[in-house]
Write a protein that holds these residues in place. Structure first.
Motif, PDB file in Angstrom:
ATOM      1  N   ASN A 135       0.842  -1.209   0.000  1.00 26.09           N
ATOM      2  CA  ASN A 135       0.000   0.000   0.000  1.00 26.09           C
ATOM      3  C   ASN A 135       0.872   1.252   0.000  1.00 26.09           C
ATOM      4  N   GLU A 178       2.241   1.804  -3.333  1.00 25.40           N
ATOM      5  CA  GLU A 178       1.187   2.330  -4.215  1.00 25.40           C
ATOM      6  C   GLU A 178       1.078   3.845  -4.036  1.00 25.40           C
ATOM      7  N   ALA A 179       1.228   4.283  -2.789  1.00 24.30           N
ATOM      8  CA  ALA A 179       1.170   5.731  -2.530  1.00 24.30           C
ATOM      9  C   ALA A 179       2.343   6.442  -3.205  1.00 24.30           C
ATOM     10  N   ARG A 186       1.384   6.825  -6.806  1.00 26.89           N
ATOM     11  CA  ARG A 186       0.368   7.871  -6.929  1.00 26.89           C
ATOM     12  C   ARG A 186       1.034   9.251  -6.849  1.00 26.89           C
ATOM     13  N   GLU A 227       0.771  12.132  -9.509  1.00 24.19           N
ATOM     14  CA  GLU A 227      -0.227  13.155  -9.203  1.00 24.19           C
ATOM     15  C   GLU A 227       0.261  14.269  -8.289  1.00 24.19           C
ATOM     16  N   ASP A 228       1.344  14.003  -7.583  1.00 29.63           N
ATOM     17  CA  ASP A 228       1.743  14.976  -6.573  1.00 29.63           C
ATOM     18  C   ASP A 228       3.241  14.854  -6.316  1.00 29.63           C
ATOM     19  N   TYR A 236       0.830   4.216 -16.273  1.00 27.91           N
ATOM     20  CA  TYR A 236       0.684   4.025 -14.832  1.00 27.91           C
ATOM     21  C   TYR A 236       1.000   2.597 -14.413  1.00 27.91           C
ATOM     22  N   TYR A 285       3.884   1.348 -12.024  1.00 29.70           N
ATOM     23  CA  TYR A 285       3.425   0.689 -10.799  1.00 29.70           C
ATOM     24  C   TYR A 285       4.226  -0.583 -10.546  1.00 29.70           C
TER      25      TYR A 285
END
Ligand code: ASP
Ligand code: MG
Length: 416
Positions: free
Chosen positions: A44, A47-48, A51, A55-56, A109, A113
């Protein structure tokens, strides 16, 4: 050969890693293949990272630093001597991820990933392998990506069985203790692929299949497979034996037993699957294998919460038959509704489904012109395999039953 799988929960901290050693001391390590997941919630966390990358960007280095701190803390606990080579190994792995993220040009993506998230397993296996060695348990770390070959369907790679079989066969007959990553494979160009979330069980099954292993054991924090989820049912008890067929049925109705994808290769070669507690390795746990049904033969309860029940009837009192039913299913499929149950009569049709992607309103809008539609959201679907009267009563228990469907072995109730 035996294949052991240790999931994230079993190696979520230093104590967990020490416990792996304890389990191996009890079970022995002769001809054993260890498949290990990423530590704790690392997948998890990775995964962050992905992301953040897309996105950031500002959050990226912080997100990765968190994962690194988590692993460094575990290292500090397991290897007090900061000069141990595992520290360099772990640092190198993080340098690789950072290097990848710095140089990557792919906007895809799922590709990114897999290249990033896969480090969770590379880290955990490097740490577990080094720890076991330090404690005198010699072992060989393998990069599973050299053995499990898949297509380039990133995040859900499909195994190329011929190439995988050929590669894994090289390992047959050795007596070493192997330690490798769950969840990972690689494509034709040797890019990392993953087998889908919770894919490590499947990895263990693939290896067992290719080596004609005598068994697979999944080590868990529960005593085995229970007849009900103890979070929702207060009398959960252990199942000793489950047939492959029954395990697939239970999974179909939503039990979080073992994924059918994991069972298929094992069932083909009749390799038994043990689910055992890593806290009490001597306890028998559950065996999924050949033979019939389940033992003990007790009702098995499965709950799916937050489902939608929809009842359609014809506007003009005409029958609901093949053509409208097939249109209806096309619409359900188009809106990616996961159908759990259907029931029909001459002029009405009920369907219970999971609105996974929040598209109910859209679907209703399309149906309303054609049918009279009544629907309930937030309903629970209970499935009981091998039911008896008492099992059904315990579920009804003063609640409003909106729909009931009974077969020979299975009863399903939709409850408000
Ligand atoms: N680490 C991966 C996940 O959490 C694979 C696994 O644990 O089975 O999905
Ligand atoms: Mg995991």
């Amino acid at each position: 050969m035996r294949v052991f799988k240790f999931g994230g929960a079993s190696v979520k901290d230093a104590e967990g890693v020490r416990n792996v050693l304890q389990v191996l001391r009890e079970t022995g390590t002769e001809q054993t293949f260890l498949v290990v997941s990423a530590m704790g919630k690392t997948t998890n966390a990775m995964e962050a990272v992905v992301r953040a990358y897309f996105e950031d960007k500002e959050a990226l280095s912080g997100a990765l630093a968190q994962v690194e701190e988590f692993h460094t803390r575990i290292l500090g606990d397991l290897f007090p001597a900061a000069t141990h080579p595992v520290y360099t190994r772990v640092r190198d792995l993080f340098a690789e991820v950072r290097g990848f993220l710095a140089w990557n040009k792919s906007p895809k993506y799922s590709f990114v990933y897999d290249q990033v998230v896969g480090y969770g397993e590379l880290l955990s296996t490097a740490i577990v392998s080094a720890y076991l060695k330090a404690e005198g348990l010699s072992n060989t770390w393998l990069d599973i990506r050299e053995y499990i070959k898949t297509d380039a369907n990133y995040r859900d790679g499909n195994v190329d069985w011929d190439r995988t079989q050929e590669a894994i066969s090289e390992l047959a007959g050795t007596r070493e203790l192997f330690i490798t990553q769950g969840f990972l494979g690689s494509d034709e160009n040797n890019f990392t692929t993953t087998l889908g979330r919770e894919g490590s069980d499947y990895t263990a099954a693939i290896i067992a299949y290719c080596l004609n292993a005598e068994s697979v054991t999944i080590w868990k924090d529960v005593p085995g497979v229970l007849n009900a989820d103890p979070r929702y049912f207060d009398q959960a008890s252990l199942l000793h034996h489950i047939s492959y067929r029954e395990a697939i049925e239970l999974a179909f109705y939503g039990a979080s037993v073992i994924h059918p994808k994991t069972l298929q290769p094992l069932q083909r070669k009749e390799i038994p699957l043990h689910v055992k507690s890593f806290l009490n390795p001597a306890d028998p746990g559950t065996v999924v294998g050949k033979g019939k049904g389940i033992s003990p033969e007790i009702p098995c309860f499965i709950l799916k919460k937050d489902q939608v029940l929809m009842k359609l009837s014809s506007l003009d009192f005409s029958f609901i038959v093949e053509d409208n039913i097939s249109d209806l299913f096309k619409l359900l499929h188009a809106h990616r509704m996961k159908v759990d149950l259907i029931q029909n009569s001459a002029i009405s049709f009920s369907v219970c489904f999971d609105d996974k992607y929040g598209r109910l309103e859209e679907l209703l809008a399309q149906l309303r012109g054609r049918f009279k539609v009544v629907h309930h959201t937030g309903v629970s679907l209970y499935t009981v395999r091998h039911f008896d009267q008492q099992a059904i009563q315990s579920l009804q228990n003063g609640r409003e039953v909106l729909l009931e469907q009974r077969g020979k072995e299975t009863v399903q109730l939709v409850v408000k």
